[in-house]
Structures are given as structure tokens and as C-alpha cells.
Scaffold this motif. Structure first.
Motif, short mmCIF file in Angstrom:
data_model
loop_
_atom_site.label_atom_id
_atom_site.label_comp_id
_atom_site.label_asym_id
_atom_site.label_seq_id
_atom_site.Cartn_x
_atom_site.Cartn_y
_atom_site.Cartn_z
N MET A 102 -20.21 11.89 -1.73
CA MET A 102 -19.25 11.54 -2.77
C MET A 102 -18.93 12.70 -3.72
SD MET A 102 -18.67 8.72 -1.54
CE MET A 102 -17.31 8.38 -2.64
N GLU A 103 -19.40 13.90 -3.38
CA GLU A 103 -19.02 15.08 -4.16
C GLU A 103 -17.53 15.35 -3.94
OE1 GLU A 103 -20.93 17.09 -6.17
OE2 GLU A 103 -22.60 15.66 -5.96
N PRO A 104 -16.74 15.52 -5.00
CA PRO A 104 -15.29 15.67 -4.84
C PRO A 104 -14.87 16.91 -4.06
CG PRO A 104 -15.96 16.03 -7.13
CD PRO A 104 -17.15 15.49 -6.42
N ASP A 105 -15.69 17.96 -4.09
CA ASP A 105 -15.32 19.18 -3.38
C ASP A 105 -16.02 19.33 -2.04
OD1 ASP A 105 -17.81 19.53 -4.50
OD2 ASP A 105 -17.41 21.51 -5.36
N VAL A 106 -16.59 18.22 -1.55
CA VAL A 106 -17.20 18.20 -0.21
C VAL A 106 -16.44 17.18 0.63
CG1 VAL A 106 -19.27 17.65 1.14
CG2 VAL A 106 -19.49 18.87 -1.04
#
Length: 340
Positions: A102-106
Motif C-alpha cells: 500500500m506504499e503509494p510509490d510502490v
């Protein structure tokens, strides 16, 4: 042109499956490394069904410099400690744990569903979705494209292999104990799993749902569409390998059973087996060792304006984990070729 690939967590269920699939699909390899904790250092591991064996290397001392791709199947702890180290060395990490999903940049990727998300990779880390989410996405994506999904109600029937080797051993020992009259002990699961079902996977959350159920909701929003309403009930069942799901899907537009059949027959990653007769559907036993997500029991839901029910089965160690990771690696390879 081949790639140097490290499989981290190579001694576990998913890690062994990753090695098997890399060999089966003849992934273009210049080098392959089996990596695990220091406890497994020096252990010999089969590279799929080939005659080749790999000597397991310790993750604590493994140098990722010069390696192209690392397939992580070691859990959130090792991923937290070692995935950033690998990524900083220029190795693209495809992580099977829930840590980065849920990391936005992953990017969180199911190649048949959202391959374009690969372009959003910024940290050299790509997340593999939860096993129950992955197969559901493969089944829903083509239907969503055709009629726009409004709401999904999903009940899962998840095999014990999703909880690891110890869980599979517990099912085996409990089953044997029941037949021979020995005491039944539960260490991995909260209740007896043999001849039983347990409506509890992962930790409970404040709203009464479990984290597994939350994953299905949040990952669907990130992978497919944030506007789809999703509610899930996740259940562990006494099956060794293969997750099953009963899906109730409500659409914005009309979609007949016949139209759904045609769409699913042609959809990537899907295999439609839907005969209205005894045995005209797929169960977990038939899906083990297969790549496809199987769809059966497609039928109209008469309780909503535009609704269908369907049954979805897949090998959770494959499409739910190892296969999806290898497909992401193949996607990376195609992107590299296109860029020249």
C-alpha cells in the motif's frame, strides 16, 4: 540476453515454487541464486525439475550488486531489512510480503490487470498482491472492462499452504491424529483445522474484519478501481493447496451469462470451465500445479439489477504468489527490450 535473478526465501513453499516456475517457463537466466536465512546456508535446493541444484546462500551476507532482479518470498521482516538494500544496489525487488503493497510509490501489480503500473516504480521495489486478491483480480478485470463493477461480495475458502509449511504439517498431523485417536493440538491455527473451517485469517481489526479481509478491499482499490465497493469474508479450510472464492458481482451495466462466458474464455489468465452438470466445475484439487485462474458456476444474481455469481479457483502458491512474481519479472524483461 539473460538476467541474474536471486530468489530470497528459497527454502519456503513460495520460494521453491518460484524456482520451479522460473525453470518451467525457461526464464532467460544468466545466473540464478537461492538465498535464505543463515540457518539454511549451504543447503542444496532443486532448481525446478532440472538436474541442477543450487547451494543456498545467506541473506545476511548476500551482495545484490550486479543482480538484476530479486524475487522476495521471505516475509515482511527480511523484506523490510534487505529489500531496500537490494534496491539501492540497482536490483529490482519483487516482494511477495504485504509490507510495501500500500506504499503509494510502490506499484502493486497483477500483469493481466494493471501492467501499466510498472511505469510508476520509483524505489526499485514492486509489490506482489495477496494470494486471494490476485486470482480475484484476474477474474474481475475483463468483466469490469465490459460492464463496470459497482460492488463485490466475496467469500474465500483458503488452503492452509497460504499460512506456510507449518500450517500444512498441522493439517496433516491433526488429520492423522483423528483417525488413530491421538490428541489433536493446534499451534499454527486458533482452532482445529482438520475437518473444520476457521473464519479467521490474519489479525482482527477494530471494525471486526480481519487484516486478510482488509487486504482484499484495499488491494482491489489500488489494482483495479478505487470506486468498487468490496466486502470480504475470508475462511481457512482443510485443503493443502488451492484457494477458492465465491464472488457476487454487481455491475453498472447489463451483462448476461452468455456475454460473461465469451469474455472469460478470451481473457488472459482465465480458464472457463462451466458446465451445468455433475463435475462441470473446477475444485482446488484440479488447479494444483496449473497457471490459470479457473472460473465456474457463472449464473445470474436475481436480487440486483445487474448481477452475476461465479466460482473462482487457483493454485495460491502459483498465481497467488510465485507465478505472479515471475510474470512481473517477465514484464520487466519486455519493458527492457522495448526501451532497447
Amino acid at each position: 540476453m539473460g538476467y541474474r535473478v536471486a530468489v530470497v526465501g528459497a527454502t519456503g513453499n513460495v520460494g521453491r515454487e518460484m524456482l520451479a516456475i522460473l525453470a518451467e517457463r525457461e526464464f532467460p537466466l544468466d545466473d540464478i541464486a537461492a538465498v535464505a536465512s543463515s540457518r539454511s546456508q549451504g543447503r542444496m535446493i532443486d532448481f525446478g525439475d532440472t538436474d541442477r541444484e543450487l547451494k543456498c546462500q545467506s541473506i545476511e551476507h548476500f551482495d545484490f550488486s550486479g543482480w538484476d532482479i530479486a524475487l522476495f518470498a521471505a516475509g515482511s521482516g527480511p523484506a523490510k531489512e534487505h529489500a531496500p538494500r537490494a534496491a539501492a544496489a540497482g536490483c529490482v525487488v519483487i516482494d511477495n510480503s504485504s509490507l510495501y503493497r500500500m506504499e503509494p510509490d510502490v506499484p502493486l501489480i497483477v500483469p493481466e490487470v494493471n501492467p501499466q503500473a510498472l511505469g510508476r516504480m520509483k524505489r526499485n521495489i514492486i509489490a506482489n498482491p495477496n494470494c486471494s486478491t490476485a486470482q480475484m483480480m484476474v477474474a474481475l478485470k475483463p468483466l469490469h472492462d465490459a460492464a463496470t463493477i459497482k460492488r463485490v461480495v466475496v467469500s474465500t475458502y483458503q488452503s492452509v499452504s497460504g499460512a506456510g509449511k507449518e500450517a500444512m504439517d498441522e493439517l496433516f498431523t491433526q488429520t492423522r491424529a483423528i483417525f488413530v485417536g491421538d490428541p489433536k493440538e493446534s499451534e499454527v491455527f486458533t482452532k482445529q483445522i482438520a475437518f473444520n473451517v476457521i473464519p479467521h485469517i490474519d489479525k482482527f481489526m477494530d471494525d471486526g474484519s480481519t487484516k486478510e479481509e482488509w487486504k482484499m478491499v484495499s488491494e482491489t482499490h489500488k489494482i483495479l478501481d478505487p470506486d468498487i465497493e468490496v466486502t470480504a469474508t475470508c475462511v481457512r479450510v482443510p485443503v493443502f493447496v488451492g484457494h477458492s472464492e465465491a464472488l457476487n458481482v454487481e455491475f453498472e451495466k447489463p451483462l448476461s451469462v452468455e456475454q460473461a462466458h465469451k469474455i472469460l474464455r478470451e481473457a488472459p489468465g482465465c480458464m472457463l470451465v462451466d458446465k451445468r452438470e455433475n463435475g462441470g466445475y473446477v475444485t482446488p484439487v484440479e488447479c494444483v500445479g496449473e497457471y490459470a485462474t479457473y472460473i465456474s458456476r457463472v449464473r445470474k444474481d436475481p436480487t440486483v439489477k445487474h448481477g452475476l455469481n461465479l466460482w473462482c479457483v487457483s493454485d495460491n502458491l502459483r498465481k497467488g504468489a510465485a507465478l505472479n512474481a515471475v510474470q512481473i519479472a517477465e514484464l520487466l524483461g519486455r519493458e527492457r527490450l522495448q526501451k532497447g
